[in-house]
Design an enzyme around this catalytic site. Structure first.
Site, PDB file in Angstrom:
ATOM      1  N   LYS A  14       0.823  -1.217   0.000  1.00 43.50           N
ATOM      2  CA  LYS A  14       0.000   0.000   0.000  1.00 43.50           C
ATOM      3  C   LYS A  14       0.857   1.266   0.000  1.00 43.50           C
ATOM      4  CE  LYS A  14      -2.424  -0.939   3.762  1.00 43.50           C
ATOM      5  NZ  LYS A  14      -1.845  -2.226   4.195  1.00 43.50           N
ATOM      6  N   ARG A  89      -9.980   0.483   9.069  1.00 42.55           N
ATOM      7  CA  ARG A  89      -9.595  -0.906   9.359  1.00 42.55           C
ATOM      8  C   ARG A  89     -10.675  -1.639  10.134  1.00 42.55           C
ATOM      9  NH1 ARG A  89      -3.595   0.176   9.108  1.00 42.55           N
ATOM     10  NH2 ARG A  89      -2.507  -1.795   9.328  1.00 42.55           N
ATOM     11  N   ARG A 128      11.397  -6.245   4.936  1.00 47.22           N
ATOM     12  CA  ARG A 128      11.293  -4.807   5.200  1.00 47.22           C
ATOM     13  C   ARG A 128      11.841  -4.476   6.591  1.00 47.22           C
ATOM     14  NH1 ARG A 128       5.377  -2.123   4.820  1.00 47.22           N
ATOM     15  NH2 ARG A 128       5.165  -2.735   6.977  1.00 47.22           N
ATOM     16  N   ARG A 134      11.193  -0.703  11.955  1.00 48.94           N
ATOM     17  CA  ARG A 134       9.895  -0.905  12.609  1.00 48.94           C
ATOM     18  C   ARG A 134       9.919  -2.183  13.437  1.00 48.94           C
ATOM     19  NH1 ARG A 134       4.845   0.024   8.578  1.00 48.94           N
ATOM     20  NH2 ARG A 134       3.912  -1.248  10.223  1.00 48.94           N
ATOM     21  N   ARG A 146      -0.757  -9.426  13.056  1.00 48.59           N
ATOM     22  CA  ARG A 146      -1.283  -8.342  12.203  1.00 48.59           C
ATOM     23  C   ARG A 146      -2.093  -8.918  11.042  1.00 48.59           C
ATOM     24  NH1 ARG A 146       4.195  -5.662  10.910  1.00 48.59           N
ATOM     25  NH2 ARG A 146       3.062  -4.174   9.621  1.00 48.59           N
TER      26      ARG A 146
HETATM   27  P1  AMP Z   1       0.481   0.238   9.106  1.00 46.37           P
HETATM   28  O1  AMP Z   1       1.622   1.200   8.987  1.00 46.37           O
HETATM   29  O2  AMP Z   1      -0.714   0.657   8.323  1.00 46.37           O
HETATM   30  O3  AMP Z   1       0.900  -1.188   8.855  1.00 46.37           O
HETATM   31  O4  AMP Z   1       0.008   0.289  10.638  1.00 46.37           O
HETATM   32  C1  AMP Z   1       0.891  -0.085  11.696  1.00 46.37           C
HETATM   33  C2  AMP Z   1       0.090  -0.260  12.988  1.00 46.37           C
HETATM   34  O5  AMP Z   1      -0.551   0.985  13.323  1.00 46.37           O
HETATM   35  C3  AMP Z   1      -1.061  -1.263  12.912  1.00 46.37           C
HETATM   36  O6  AMP Z   1      -0.604  -2.596  13.147  1.00 46.37           O
HETATM   37  C4  AMP Z   1      -1.971  -0.760  14.029  1.00 46.37           C
HETATM   38  O7  AMP Z   1      -1.467  -1.109  15.302  1.00 46.37           O
HETATM   39  C5  AMP Z   1      -1.837   0.757  13.886  1.00 46.37           C
HETATM   40  N1  AMP Z   1      -2.848   1.310  12.951  1.00 46.37           N
HETATM   41  C6  AMP Z   1      -2.632   1.908  11.751  1.00 46.37           C
HETATM   42  N2  AMP Z   1      -3.775   2.292  11.179  1.00 46.37           N
HETATM   43  C7  AMP Z   1      -4.767   1.910  12.036  1.00 46.37           C
HETATM   44  C8  AMP Z   1      -6.177   1.993  11.998  1.00 46.37           C
HETATM   45  N3  AMP Z   1      -6.837   2.538  10.949  1.00 46.37           N
HETATM   46  N4  AMP Z   1      -6.876   1.503  13.058  1.00 46.37           N
HETATM   47  C9  AMP Z   1      -6.243   0.966  14.120  1.00 46.37           C
HETATM   48  N5  AMP Z   1      -4.911   0.826  14.209  1.00 46.37           N
HETATM   49  C10 AMP Z   1      -4.165   1.296  13.186  1.00 46.37           C
END
Ligand code: AMP
Length: 194
Positions: A14, A89, A128, A134, A146
């Site tokens: 993404k 989400r 990654r 991260r 996740r």
């Molecule tokens: P991402 O960078 O999108 O993979 O998000 C990393 C982490 O941030 C996720 O595993 C969640 O813990 C948190 N996170 C990101 N976006 C959301 C969302 N829309 N709702 C809840 N948690 C989120």
């Protein structure tokens, strides 16, 4: 406005595709994961709260996430459209987004989902993790949590927008350019018919 939800499991590409899409469509990119990481990096109360959940691979609670997203959108009244990356989400987030956009006289144009097999996701995320810094990309158990959370809590959002005739599934394997081509074809189809 062109309001796109870029959808898919963690590691589906993404972020990479969002960079290409903003260049093509000249719209604002909002990644809730990036916003949380920024807050974490600054040790803000929001960042500290988010870190508890992110380190376990769980979702940050809806009320926190929705408020943060709305603040970011409100800070950019000039935007011609928005790519929502990693949001919504949950169904609660999707409903909140619809109401929020409706209050601004706009709506979600399309949801495009990148489809990638689970084992490919794990390989990509561990790869990654070697350079991203991260913590949640460096632990296979957290990565699998996740992916599970995505399946249980997030995939219903695809059906929610499918019921509105807005969801499209795109094969997320191949070269970055191939996937980008599929995404833009799907988006242009929906945009011109909307
Ligand atoms: P991402 O960078 O999108 O993979 O998000 C990393 C982490 O941030 C996720 O595993 C969640 O813990 C948190 N996170 C990101 N976006 C959301 C969302 N829309 N709702 C809840 N948690 C989120």
């Amino acid at each position: 406005m062109l309001n796109l939800i870029l959808f898919g499991p963690p590691g589906s590409g993404k972020g990479t595709q969002a960079d290409n899409l903003i260049a093509r469509y000249q719209i604002l990119h909002i990644s809730t994961g990036d916003l949380f990481r920024y807050e974490m990096g600054n040790d803000t109360p929001l960042g500290l709260k988010a870190k508890e959940y992110m380190s376990r691979g769980e979702l940050v609670p809806d009320e926190v996430t929705i408020g943060m997203l709305q603040n970011k959108v409100n800070a950019h009244p000039e935007a011609r459209g928005i790519i929502f990356d990693g949001f919504p989400r949950t169904i609660a987030q999707a409903k909140a987004l619809d109401e929020f956009l409706d209050s601004k006289g706009t709506s979600v144009t399309a949801l495009v989902a990148l489809d990638v097999p689970d084992e490919e996701l794990v390989v990509r995320l561990l790869g990654r993790g070697k350079t991203s810094g991260r913590a949640d990309d460096n632990d296979e158990a957290v990565i699998r949590t996740r992916i599970d959370v995505y399946k249980k809590e997030t995939t219903p959002v695809f059906d929610y927008y499918q019921d509105q005739g807005k969801s499209q599934m795109i094969p997320g394997v191949g070269t970055i350019d191939e996937i980008f081509g599929r995404l833009t074809n799907a988006i242009d189809d929906i945009y011109t018919s909307s």
